[in-house]
Design an enzyme around this catalytic site. Structure first.
Site, mmCIF file in Angstrom:
data_model
loop_
_atom_site.group_PDB
_atom_site.id
_atom_site.type_symbol
_atom_site.label_atom_id
_atom_site.label_comp_id
_atom_site.label_asym_id
_atom_site.label_seq_id
_atom_site.Cartn_x
_atom_site.Cartn_y
_atom_site.Cartn_z
ATOM 1 N N HIS A 157 -4.257 1.445 7.719
ATOM 2 C CA HIS A 157 -3.006 2.175 7.835
ATOM 3 C C HIS A 157 -3.146 3.035 6.729
ATOM 4 C CE1 HIS A 157 1.669 1.390 8.059
ATOM 5 N NE2 HIS A 157 1.398 2.356 7.132
ATOM 6 N N GLU A 158 -3.151 2.943 5.393
ATOM 7 C CA GLU A 158 -3.111 4.062 4.433
ATOM 8 C C GLU A 158 -4.196 5.308 4.694
ATOM 9 O OE1 GLU A 158 -0.783 3.708 2.607
ATOM 10 O OE2 GLU A 158 -0.203 1.489 2.973
ATOM 11 N N HIS A 193 -2.593 7.361 7.184
ATOM 12 C CA HIS A 193 -1.555 8.224 6.476
ATOM 13 C C HIS A 193 -2.109 9.737 6.014
ATOM 14 C CE1 HIS A 193 2.445 6.411 6.455
ATOM 15 N NE2 HIS A 193 2.038 5.219 5.765
ATOM 16 N N GLN A 202 3.001 9.953 1.227
ATOM 17 C CA GLN A 202 4.248 9.332 1.519
ATOM 18 C C GLN A 202 5.231 9.538 0.106
ATOM 19 O OE1 GLN A 202 2.531 5.291 2.119
ATOM 20 N NE2 GLN A 202 4.481 5.134 3.461
ATOM 21 N N CYS A 232 6.138 -0.192 7.463
ATOM 22 C CA CYS A 232 5.519 1.154 6.681
ATOM 23 C C CYS A 232 6.846 1.435 6.098
ATOM 24 C CB CYS A 232 5.209 2.013 7.654
ATOM 25 S SG CYS A 232 4.763 3.714 6.606
ATOM 26 N N LEU A 233 6.626 1.785 4.620
ATOM 27 C CA LEU A 233 7.583 2.152 3.752
ATOM 28 C C LEU A 233 8.359 3.358 4.172
ATOM 29 C CD1 LEU A 233 6.029 1.590 0.174
ATOM 30 C CD2 LEU A 233 7.705 -0.074 1.323
ATOM 31 N N GLY A 250 0.830 -1.216 -0.171
ATOM 32 C CA GLY A 250 -0.036 0.176 0.056
ATOM 33 C C GLY A 250 1.057 1.145 -0.146
HETATM 34 ZN ZN ZN Z 1 3.025 3.187 5.896
#
Ligand code: ZN
Length: 193
Positions: free
Chosen positions: A133-134, A137, A48, A91-92, A43
Protein backbone atom coordinates in the site's frame (compact mmCIF):
# COMPACT_ATOMS: atom_id res chain seq x y z
CA UNK A 1 3.13 17.79 9.32
CA UNK A 2 -0.38 17.27 8.11
CA UNK A 3 -1.77 14.24 6.28
CA UNK A 4 -3.10 15.42 2.93
CA UNK A 5 -6.39 14.04 1.65
CA UNK A 6 -7.59 12.87 -1.73
CA UNK A 7 -7.65 14.38 -4.35
CA UNK A 8 -4.52 16.37 -3.44
CA UNK A 9 -2.17 16.22 -6.49
CA UNK A 10 0.80 15.13 -4.33
CA UNK A 11 -0.92 11.74 -3.94
CA UNK A 12 -0.58 11.26 -7.71
CA UNK A 13 3.08 12.33 -7.67
CA UNK A 14 5.78 9.78 -8.43
CA UNK A 15 8.31 10.21 -5.60
CA UNK A 16 12.04 10.44 -6.36
CA UNK A 17 14.79 8.32 -4.76
CA UNK A 18 16.60 9.88 -1.81
CA UNK A 19 20.32 10.54 -2.31
CA UNK A 20 21.20 12.00 1.07
CA UNK A 21 20.65 10.54 4.56
CA UNK A 22 21.35 13.21 7.15
CA UNK A 23 19.95 14.69 10.36
CA UNK A 24 17.32 16.54 8.32
CA UNK A 25 16.01 13.23 6.99
CA UNK A 26 16.09 11.63 10.46
CA UNK A 27 13.99 14.55 11.75
CA UNK A 28 11.50 14.09 8.90
CA UNK A 29 11.21 10.37 9.74
CA UNK A 30 10.67 11.03 13.46
CA UNK A 31 7.93 13.51 12.58
CA UNK A 32 6.34 11.05 10.14
CA UNK A 33 6.14 8.38 12.88
CA UNK A 34 4.55 10.92 15.23
CA UNK A 35 2.03 12.00 12.58
CA UNK A 36 1.21 8.36 11.83
CA UNK A 37 0.55 7.60 15.51
CA UNK A 38 -1.46 10.81 16.00
CA UNK A 39 -3.77 9.76 13.16
CA UNK A 40 -3.99 6.08 14.27
CA UNK A 41 -2.17 4.79 11.20
CA UNK A 42 0.08 1.77 10.68
CA UNK A 43 1.96 3.21 7.69
CA UNK A 44 2.65 6.64 6.20
CA UNK A 45 4.28 7.56 2.89
CA UNK A 46 6.25 10.79 2.46
CA UNK A 47 3.99 12.20 -0.27
CA UNK A 48 1.00 11.88 2.08
CA UNK A 49 2.60 14.68 4.11
CA UNK A 50 3.62 16.67 1.03
CA UNK A 51 7.19 15.40 0.58
CA UNK A 52 8.21 14.05 -2.87
CA UNK A 53 10.65 11.43 -1.50
CA UNK A 54 10.69 7.63 -1.86
CA UNK A 55 10.28 6.99 1.84
CA UNK A 56 7.68 5.48 4.13
CA UNK A 57 7.40 4.44 7.75
CA UNK A 58 5.47 1.51 9.19
CA UNK A 59 4.50 0.01 12.52
CA UNK A 60 2.06 -2.87 11.94
CA UNK A 61 1.01 -2.75 15.62
CA UNK A 62 0.13 0.96 15.40
CA UNK A 63 1.38 1.14 18.99
CA UNK A 64 3.94 3.94 19.66
CA UNK A 65 5.22 1.95 22.66
CA UNK A 66 6.30 -0.92 20.38
CA UNK A 67 9.47 0.64 18.96
CA UNK A 68 10.72 -2.80 17.92
CA UNK A 69 7.95 -2.89 15.31
CA UNK A 70 8.94 0.41 13.70
CA UNK A 71 10.37 0.14 10.20
CA UNK A 72 11.78 2.81 7.89
CA UNK A 73 11.90 2.16 4.13
CA UNK A 74 14.08 4.46 2.03
CA UNK A 75 13.93 3.89 -1.75
CA UNK A 76 11.96 0.61 -1.41
CA UNK A 77 11.75 -1.81 -4.32
CA UNK A 78 9.43 -4.81 -4.24
CA UNK A 79 11.49 -7.55 -5.87
CA UNK A 80 8.96 -10.37 -5.80
CA UNK A 81 5.30 -10.90 -5.06
CA UNK A 82 3.30 -14.11 -4.79
CA UNK A 83 0.00 -15.51 -3.59
CA UNK A 84 -3.24 -13.60 -3.30
CA UNK A 85 -5.32 -12.24 -0.44
CA UNK A 86 -8.36 -10.02 -0.06
CA UNK A 87 -8.65 -7.71 2.94
CA UNK A 88 -10.43 -4.57 3.98
CA UNK A 89 -8.17 -1.55 3.59
CA UNK A 90 -8.27 2.07 4.59
CA UNK A 91 -5.92 5.01 4.12
CA UNK A 92 -5.13 8.15 6.11
CA UNK A 93 -5.54 10.18 2.90
CA UNK A 94 -9.07 8.78 2.38
CA UNK A 95 -10.59 9.43 5.81
CA UNK A 96 -13.39 7.03 6.84
CA UNK A 97 -13.33 5.12 3.54
CA UNK A 98 -12.76 1.37 3.56
CA UNK A 99 -12.89 -1.21 0.78
CA UNK A 100 -11.69 -4.71 0.02
CA UNK A 101 -8.45 -4.85 -1.95
CA UNK A 102 -6.93 -7.93 -3.57
CA UNK A 103 -3.13 -8.01 -3.31
CA UNK A 104 -0.32 -10.57 -3.35
CA UNK A 105 0.08 -12.25 0.04
CA UNK A 106 3.90 -12.54 0.13
CA UNK A 107 6.56 -10.05 -0.87
CA UNK A 108 10.31 -9.62 -1.00
CA UNK A 109 11.32 -6.00 -0.50
CA UNK A 110 14.64 -4.25 -0.60
CA UNK A 111 15.29 -0.76 0.74
CA UNK A 112 17.91 1.43 2.38
CA UNK A 113 18.04 1.55 6.19
CA UNK A 114 18.67 4.75 8.14
CA UNK A 115 22.35 3.81 8.57
CA UNK A 116 22.69 3.61 4.78
CA UNK A 117 22.82 -0.20 4.63
CA UNK A 118 20.77 -2.15 2.12
CA UNK A 119 18.05 -4.08 3.96
CA UNK A 120 16.05 -6.99 2.68
CA UNK A 121 12.78 -8.28 4.14
CA UNK A 122 10.32 -11.03 3.36
CA UNK A 123 6.84 -10.27 4.57
CA UNK A 124 3.54 -12.13 4.58
CA UNK A 125 0.01 -11.07 5.49
CA UNK A 126 -0.66 -7.71 7.15
CA UNK A 127 2.87 -6.18 6.98
CA UNK A 128 3.12 -7.30 3.33
CA UNK A 129 -0.14 -5.48 2.64
CA UNK A 130 1.08 -2.29 4.35
CA UNK A 131 4.39 -2.34 2.43
CA UNK A 132 2.52 -2.72 -0.88
CA UNK A 133 0.00 0.00 0.00
CA UNK A 134 2.77 2.44 0.97
CA UNK A 135 5.02 1.60 -2.00
CA UNK A 136 2.01 2.26 -4.23
CA UNK A 137 1.68 5.72 -2.66
CA UNK A 138 5.28 6.49 -3.67
CA UNK A 139 4.33 5.63 -7.26
CA UNK A 140 1.31 7.92 -7.09
CA UNK A 141 -1.12 5.01 -6.74
CA UNK A 142 -3.89 5.09 -4.15
CA UNK A 143 -5.73 2.02 -2.81
CA UNK A 144 -8.81 3.13 -4.75
CA UNK A 145 -6.81 2.50 -7.95
CA UNK A 146 -6.65 -1.19 -6.91
CA UNK A 147 -10.42 -1.66 -6.51
CA UNK A 148 -12.84 -3.56 -8.68
CA UNK A 149 -15.43 -1.45 -10.51
CA UNK A 150 -18.10 -2.72 -8.10
CA UNK A 151 -16.09 -1.81 -4.98
CA UNK A 152 -15.31 1.59 -6.48
CA UNK A 153 -19.00 2.26 -7.11
CA UNK A 154 -19.77 1.54 -3.47
CA UNK A 155 -17.52 4.39 -2.27
CA UNK A 156 -18.30 6.78 -5.12
CA UNK A 157 -20.30 9.20 -2.97
CA UNK A 158 -17.63 9.43 -0.26
CA UNK A 159 -15.02 10.16 -2.94
CA UNK A 160 -17.20 12.86 -4.48
CA UNK A 161 -17.54 14.44 -1.06
CA UNK A 162 -13.75 14.55 -0.57
CA UNK A 163 -13.43 16.17 -4.01
CA UNK A 164 -16.00 18.82 -3.07
CA UNK A 165 -14.18 19.63 0.19
CA UNK A 166 -10.84 19.84 -1.64
CA UNK A 167 -12.22 22.13 -4.37
CA UNK A 168 -13.79 24.39 -1.78
CA UNK A 169 -10.54 24.63 0.23
CA UNK A 170 -8.62 25.40 -2.95
CA UNK A 171 -11.10 28.10 -3.96
CA UNK A 172 -10.77 29.72 -0.55
CA UNK A 173 -6.97 29.70 -0.86
CA UNK A 174 -6.30 27.12 1.89
CA UNK A 175 -4.64 24.87 -0.69
CA UNK A 176 -2.31 26.26 -3.40
CA UNK A 177 -3.00 25.74 -7.10
CA UNK A 178 -1.74 22.57 -8.81
CA UNK A 179 1.03 24.54 -10.57
CA UNK A 180 2.24 25.97 -7.26
CA UNK A 181 2.11 22.54 -5.60
CA UNK A 182 4.22 20.93 -8.36
CA UNK A 183 6.72 23.80 -8.23
CA UNK A 184 7.11 23.34 -4.47
CA UNK A 185 7.62 19.56 -4.89
CA UNK A 186 10.37 20.18 -7.47
CA UNK A 187 12.13 22.52 -5.02
CA UNK A 188 11.94 19.92 -2.22
CA UNK A 189 13.36 17.32 -4.63
CA UNK A 190 16.40 19.45 -5.31
CA UNK A 191 17.24 19.33 -1.58
CA UNK A 192 17.74 15.57 -1.29
CA UNK A 193 17.10 13.69 -4.55
ZN1 ZN B 1 -2.55 5.13 2.30
Amino acid sequence: MKVLSYPHPVLKYKCKPIQKIDQGLRDIIAEMFQTMYDTQGVGLAANQVGLPYRLFVMNPSGDPEKKEEEYVFINPIILQKSGKSKENEGCLSFPDIHAEVIRPEFIDVESIALNGDLQHFQWAGYPARIVQHETDHLDGIGFIDRLSQTALLEIKEELEELKTVFASNQRRGFIPSETEIIQELKELERLRC
